[in-house]
Design an enzyme around this catalytic site. Sequence first.
Site, PDB file in Angstrom:
ATOM      1  N   LYS A 126       0.927  -1.226  -0.262  1.00 35.43           N
ATOM      2  CA  LYS A 126       0.057  -0.121   0.100  1.00 35.43           C
ATOM      3  C   LYS A 126       0.814   1.331  -0.065  1.00 35.43           C
ATOM      4  O   LYS A 126       0.694   2.359  -0.884  1.00 35.43           O
ATOM      5  CB  LYS A 126      -0.751  -0.166   1.248  1.00 35.43           C
ATOM      6  CG  LYS A 126      -2.053  -0.848   0.984  1.00 35.43           C
ATOM      7  CD  LYS A 126      -3.010  -1.210   2.330  1.00 35.43           C
ATOM      8  CE  LYS A 126      -3.827  -2.482   2.008  1.00 35.43           C
ATOM      9  NZ  LYS A 126      -4.780  -2.810   3.397  1.00 35.43           N
ATOM     10  N   GLN A 149      -4.687  -1.259   9.231  1.00 34.00           N
ATOM     11  CA  GLN A 149      -4.822  -2.473   8.697  1.00 34.00           C
ATOM     12  C   GLN A 149      -5.316  -3.635   9.583  1.00 34.00           C
ATOM     13  O   GLN A 149      -5.009  -3.510  10.722  1.00 34.00           O
ATOM     14  CB  GLN A 149      -3.161  -3.026   8.541  1.00 34.00           C
ATOM     15  CG  GLN A 149      -3.017  -4.150   7.643  1.00 34.00           C
ATOM     16  CD  GLN A 149      -3.436  -4.083   6.328  1.00 34.00           C
ATOM     17  OE1 GLN A 149      -3.817  -2.994   5.657  1.00 34.00           O
ATOM     18  NE2 GLN A 149      -3.946  -5.273   5.836  1.00 34.00           N
ATOM     19  N   ASP A 184     -11.034   3.004   3.589  1.00 36.70           N
ATOM     20  CA  ASP A 184     -11.453   1.727   3.458  1.00 36.70           C
ATOM     21  C   ASP A 184     -13.134   1.425   3.317  1.00 36.70           C
ATOM     22  O   ASP A 184     -13.556   0.364   3.029  1.00 36.70           O
ATOM     23  CB  ASP A 184     -11.034   0.816   4.779  1.00 36.70           C
ATOM     24  CG  ASP A 184      -9.793   0.057   4.722  1.00 36.70           C
ATOM     25  OD1 ASP A 184      -9.804  -0.394   3.278  1.00 36.70           O
ATOM     26  OD2 ASP A 184      -9.155  -0.267   5.364  1.00 36.70           O
TER      27      ASP A 184
HETATM   28  N1  GUN Z   1      -6.844  -6.360   5.904  1.00 38.05           N
HETATM   29  C1  GUN Z   1      -6.807  -7.270   4.568  1.00 38.05           C
HETATM   30  N2  GUN Z   1      -7.527  -6.533   3.778  1.00 38.05           N
HETATM   31  C2  GUN Z   1      -7.638  -5.396   4.335  1.00 38.05           C
HETATM   32  C3  GUN Z   1      -8.560  -4.149   3.684  1.00 38.05           C
HETATM   33  O1  GUN Z   1      -8.761  -4.155   2.477  1.00 38.05           O
HETATM   34  N3  GUN Z   1      -8.256  -3.061   4.436  1.00 38.05           N
HETATM   35  C4  GUN Z   1      -7.782  -3.178   5.940  1.00 38.05           C
HETATM   36  N4  GUN Z   1      -7.826  -2.040   6.804  1.00 38.05           N
HETATM   37  N5  GUN Z   1      -7.331  -4.410   6.332  1.00 38.05           N
HETATM   38  C5  GUN Z   1      -7.408  -5.258   5.736  1.00 38.05           C
END
Ligand code: GUN
Length: 295
Positions: free
Chosen positions: A50, A94, A117
Site C-alpha cells: 500500500k 490494517q 477503506d
Molecule cells: N486486511 C486485509 N484486507 C484489508 C483491507 O482491505 N483493509 C484493511 N484495513 N485491512 C485489511
Amino acid sequence: MSATKIDGKAYAAGLRDRIGEAVTQLPGQPTLAVVLVGEDPASKVYVKNKIKFTLETGMRSIEHKLPADISEDELVKIVRDLNNDNEVDGILVQLPLPKHLNENRVIEEIDANKDVDGLTETSAGRLSLGKPGLRPCTPTGCVMLAKDALGDLSGKSCVVVGRSILVGKPAAFLFLEQNCTISIAHSRTQNLEEVCREADIIVAAVGRPQMVKAEWIKPGACVIDVGINRVPHPEKPGKTYLVGDVDYHPAMETAGSITPVPGGVGPMTIACLLRNTVLAACMRRGWDVPENLSF
Ligand code: GUN
C-alpha cells in the site's frame, strides 16, 4: 466456447496510472496514513505494498508501526490525532488487529471523510442511502471489472453469493447503484444453483474454495470471483496453491467472462484504496474530482 478472462492485474495497473496522472493535476498532494499494529506477516506485506503504490502514484504516505501490545486507548488516540491532522486525507487501520483490541471501536473512531477503506458505519450508511461517500475498496473493484467486461450494467441481474460486511453487503449496494437488479444469496438460500443460474453477473464472495460450479452459471454470464483460498495441490503432495470461490476451469466453458484467482479482483483492492485517497482529498479540500477516475 471459452470465457474471456478479465485481467484485474492489468486493469489495476491502468487505474494506478490514471491515479498518478490525476495526482499531477491536483492543487496539492493527497496523504494516506497507514496504521499497522503488531507483526502479522501478511499484514506487513499488504502495508508495504500500500505504501509502495501510494508513493508510486505521487501521493504522500505516513506510516504508524505500533507494538502488538499497544492499549486500545493509545491506538484510539493515534487515530484521533490523524483525524485532527489537516495534512492527512485518508486513514487506513490494517486489519486484523491483535485480539485484545476491539476492531469495531477503533474503526468507528476514523473520521468518515477520511475512511478510505469505507468501513465505518457512517460510510456504510451513506452507501445504503445512496449518498456521496467513500465506498469499500474490494466491492468497488468488483463493479469496475464487471463494467469493464459488460459495459453499462443498467437492468442486469446480479447475484452476490455471500453477505459479509466487508464484501457481500456493500457489493450488493454498489451493483444497485449501477441500476442492477440485485439478490444476496447465502448459506440459507434455497435453490442456490437456480438463483445463480438466473444472473447476468455472479459475484462469488463466500470464502469456500471452488464452491460455484459451471452448472450454476448462465451461459455467457459475467463471473466475479472474490475468493482467495489456499488449498492442498491435487498433484503435488505437501504443496498448496490459490483457488477462488468459483470452480474456474469448468466455469470458463459456461461463463462469458470471468476473473481469475490470483490476478482478478485481488489487485483491485489497493488500486481502489489509492483512488479513495484522491477522492477523500478532493471531498475534504473542495477540489474537483479528476474526471479520469470515474468508471
Ligand atoms: N486486511 C486485509 N484486507 C484489508 C483491507 O482491505 N483493509 C484493511 N484495513 N485491512 C485489511
